[in-house]
Design a protein around this motif. Structure first.
Motif: not given
Length: 437
Positions: A82-83, A125-136, A394-398, A400-408
């Motif tokens: 899924w990821i 340095e990632l101005p073109d990324a629409e989302a940054i998923v921070f695993c931290g 996997a949850w947050v990435l899927e 995003l694929v569906a057009g939903r932003v969670v845990n922002q």
């Protein structure tokens, strides 16, 4: 149910599971580490199993809602599929950041892996990324949100991934301390233009504390550039208020020649920080009574045992360790310093490392030409880093694929403005790559 990716045979999760089911010998600091982190998402009384399990979780701390059952029940293979599919679909629209202390089962999906300093730079340095998923952890995601553009979303896969050290210094306590220092020292600069006190906050702190520093002529530091930052602060201030980690502040200042007698410890639970006026007057660095529960576990006796069992071993520890441990080690430095020291060593070297177990075990797997082991033989990862699991990714990435932003993670604009000032000062204070303590 414990989910382990079969492609990560040397992972900490696999080690913990093996110890728990009797397949491996050893010890863990909490048997609950074998459970999925979602078991602690609802009604969790603390940070969860791991090194910070005994630390006090402040009221009102962020909590993670229930992870959908589909992800809780998935196998490692399913999560991996899924990821990979979600990342392929999203492409360069999304970047996944992975801290060195993350479990291997998460790091393998990261587009960028590094320490907090490196990941802060990468996010900016990632101005073109629409989302940054921070695993931290939470403060890292806050920092990424502050440094990225207003149209970019920063996502923390598990909102309960906080930091007990960061929680040891809250904005109310710091402002109360500051008011007492101003009452004693005033605000006027001396004849050389240095103000009475310059605030310095470690990266491991809330956005509110970073904003406080930005608004009061201060700066943020990381373990990579702490000495450079202290030099910056001493040029501008007669003394430094350093929070929240007392050990990084003490070890860094000591290595710079600052006498221990001029580094009093401010305890926010006591009136006047528990300090006399004389101690404050003589101070160069006022340390905050905070610490990292992972690095607090390392001891001089562990170093002695490592030297007895492995003559010629090189002991490297993180500067968040207590001063006695740093003094007994061969060298100390940030996670990046540790990684580079091992990479540069001749084959056959033996290392005893005093830092988070996920990084140590990964280094042992990545550099089989060396013998690398953790000073602490008890497998006890960072409680909050361990809250990030492939199921949440996997949850947050899927979503995003569906057009939903969670845990922002969204830092209020007023706070972000002040914090950005302090962070930009930090980013300009490039680390001294020769620093070994």
């Amino acid at each position: 149910m414990t989910l382990i990716d079969d492609r990560a045979p040397a992972s900490v999760a696999r080690t913990i599971a093996g110890i728990s089911n009797g397949e491996l010998s050893g010890s863990t600091c909490a048997p609950e580490l074998t459970e999925g982190p979602w078991a602690f998402d609802l009604g969790m009384p603390g940070y969860g199993p791991g090194a910070s399990q005994g630390d006090l979780l402040p009221a009102g701390s962020a909590a993670q809602g229930e992870l959908p059952e589909r992800y809780r029940r998935a196998s490692g293979e399913e999560l991996s599929s899924w990821i990979a599919s979600a990342k392929a679909s999203l492409g360069s629209r999304v970047a996944v950041m992975g801290h060195f202390y993350q479990r291997d089962e998460v790091v393998q999906y990261a587009d960028f892996v590094g320490d907090s300093f490196q990941l802060a730079r990468a996010a900016r340095e990632l101005p073109d990324a629409e989302a940054i998923v921070f695993c931290g952890v939470h403060f890292m995601a806050e920092t990424a949100d502050i440094l990225t553009g207003p149209s970019q979303a920063v996502i923390l896969p598990n909102l309960a991934a906080g930091c007990s050290m960061a929680d040891m210094a809250d904005i109310d306590s710091v402002e109360e301390c500051w008011a007492e220092l101003e009452a004693r020292f005033g605000t006027s600069p001396d004849e050389s233009g240095r103000v009475p006190v310059t605030p310095v906050t470690y990266m491991n702190s809330s956005a509110a504390l970073k904003a406080f520093c930005g608004e009061h002529g201060g700066i943020v530091c990381t373990s990579s550039n702490a000495s450079t930052v202290l030099e910056w602060a001493f040029e501008r201030g007669q003394r430094v208020l350093f929070f929240p980690d007392q050990h990084l502040g003490r070890n860094t200042a000591k290595a710079m020649g600052v006498p221990l007698s001029t580094m009093p410890l401010w305890n926010p639970a006591k009136a006047g920080g528990g300090l006399s006026g004389e101690a404050l007057d003589a101070s160069r660095v006022i340390l905050w009574n905070g610490f990292c529960s992972v690095h607090k576990r390392f001891t001089v006796s562990q170093i002695s045992a490592a030297r007895a069992a492995h003559p010629g071993v090189r002991v490297i520890v993180h500067p968040e360790c207590p001063m006695e441990v740093v003094d007994a080690a061969d060298s100390a430095g940030s996670t990046d310093y540790i990684v580079k020291a091992i990479a540069a060593a001749p084959a056959g070297s033996v290392f005893a490392i005093g830092t988070e177990i996920n990084l140590v075990q990964r280094l042992a797997a990545d550099y089989p030409q060396h013998e690398i082991f953790c000073l602490d033989s008890v497998v006890c990862p960072c409680s909050t880093m361990y809250r990030i699991h492939p199921a949440y990714l996997a949850w947050v990435l899927e979503e995003l694929v569906a057009g939903r932003v969670v845990n922002q993670i969204s830092v209020p604009s007023r706070v972000a403005a002040g914090a950005r000032v302090a962070l930009e000062r930090m980013l300009a204070a490039r680390p001294d790559t020769t620093m070994a303590a």
